[in-house]
Enzyme design. Structure first.
Site, PDB file in Angstrom:
ATOM      1  N   CYS A   8     -16.359 -10.501  36.540  1.00 16.92           N
ATOM      2  CA  CYS A   8     -14.899 -10.346  36.497  1.00 16.92           C
ATOM      3  C   CYS A   8     -14.427  -9.846  37.856  1.00 16.92           C
ATOM      4  CB  CYS A   8     -14.463  -9.436  35.351  1.00 16.92           C
ATOM      5  SG  CYS A   8     -15.011  -7.722  35.493  1.00 16.92           S
ATOM      6  N   ASN A  11     -15.517  -5.530  37.818  1.00 16.51           N
ATOM      7  CA  ASN A  11     -16.798  -5.119  37.204  1.00 16.51           C
ATOM      8  C   ASN A  11     -16.731  -3.682  36.673  1.00 16.51           C
ATOM      9  OD1 ASN A  11     -20.305  -4.692  38.164  1.00 16.51           O
ATOM     10  ND2 ASN A  11     -19.508  -5.619  36.315  1.00 16.51           N
ATOM     11  N   SER A  15     -16.317  -7.550  32.461  1.00 17.84           N
ATOM     12  CA  SER A  15     -17.708  -8.043  32.561  1.00 17.84           C
ATOM     13  C   SER A  15     -18.741  -6.998  32.119  1.00 17.84           C
ATOM     14  CB  SER A  15     -18.023  -8.613  33.949  1.00 17.84           C
ATOM     15  OG  SER A  15     -17.930  -7.641  34.961  1.00 17.84           O
TER      16      SER A  15
HETATM   17  P1  4NP Z   1     -11.958  -6.031  35.450  1.00 15.60           P
HETATM   18  O1  4NP Z   1     -10.581  -5.237  35.631  1.00 15.60           O
HETATM   19  O2  4NP Z   1     -11.900  -7.193  36.406  1.00 15.60           O
HETATM   20  O3  4NP Z   1     -11.946  -6.467  34.033  1.00 15.60           O
HETATM   21  O4  4NP Z   1     -13.065  -5.051  35.788  1.00 15.60           O
HETATM   22  C1  4NP Z   1     -10.122  -4.792  36.903  1.00 15.60           C
HETATM   23  C2  4NP Z   1     -10.537  -3.566  37.384  1.00 15.60           C
HETATM   24  C3  4NP Z   1     -10.087  -3.121  38.606  1.00 15.60           C
HETATM   25  C4  4NP Z   1      -9.211  -3.905  39.342  1.00 15.60           C
HETATM   26  C5  4NP Z   1      -8.817  -5.132  38.845  1.00 15.60           C
HETATM   27  C6  4NP Z   1      -9.278  -5.577  37.628  1.00 15.60           C
HETATM   28  N1  4NP Z   1      -8.719  -3.453  40.579  1.00 15.60           N
HETATM   29  O5  4NP Z   1      -7.857  -4.132  41.169  1.00 15.60           O
HETATM   30  O6  4NP Z   1      -9.152  -2.414  41.078  1.00 15.60           O
END
Ligand code: 4NP
Length: 154
Positions: A8, A11, A15
């Site tokens: 994802c 992470n 994911s």
């Molecule tokens: P994930 O969610 O892809 O499901 O782990 C996210 C976690 C952090 C961020 C984006 C999506 N971020 O931009 O930091």
């Protein structure tokens, strides 16, 4: 041995949820020895960070621990190391292609393609709806295990 890497953006939410749900399903099915399962991020933003607390709590509600997991970024070498690289949404697929230099062996999948509602797992980082993510991830992992069984891979 079937080697599955869930991917994802960060992470820290989707994911890792898929990684630990799949590990749990495989363990319950007595198939632990036949699988290697991990997860990674397309972004380096969260590198080294643990699973986001609401995602960790959602897993814990279902008796699943993700202790020790920290975010790591997908690398080009992962393409050769894994049989299936399973993204959560179409942006992830694009990021995976950029990092791995395409998908010449057809290893990329979307998790919800293993369900009757193909498409993307919405990012709970933005939606805040971790129950919805749980439902999607659980259905996707169950469908994946069934598909591998049907294909005679495990
Ligand atoms: P994930 O969610 O892809 O499901 O782990 C996210 C976690 C952090 C961020 C984006 C999506 N971020 O931009 O930091």
């Amino acid at each position: 041995m079937t080697k599955i890497l869930f991917v994802c953006l960060g992470n820290i939410c989707r994911s890792p949820m898929a990684e630990f749900v799949m590990r749990d399903l495989v363990r319950r099915a007595g198939l632990e020895d036949r699988f290697l399962i991990a997860s990674a991020a397309t972004s380096g933003e969260e590198r080294g960070n643990p699973v986001y607390p609401p995602a960790r709590r959602k897993l814990a509600e279902h008796g699943i621990s993700c202790a020790g997991k920290t975010s790591r970024q997908l690398m080009r070498e992962d393409y050769g190391a894994w049989d299936l690289l399973i993204g959560m949404d179409t942006d992830n697929l694009r990021g995976m292609g950029r990092i791995c230099g395409g998908d010449p062996e057809g290893k990329f999948r979307l998790l919800l393609d293993y369900t009757d509602r193909p498409g993307s797992v919405a990012d709970p980082w933005y939606t805040g709806d971790f129950e919805r993510t749980w439902q999607d991830v659980e259905a996707g992992c169950r469908g994946l295990l069934e598909a591998l069984k049907r294909a005679g891979s495990v």
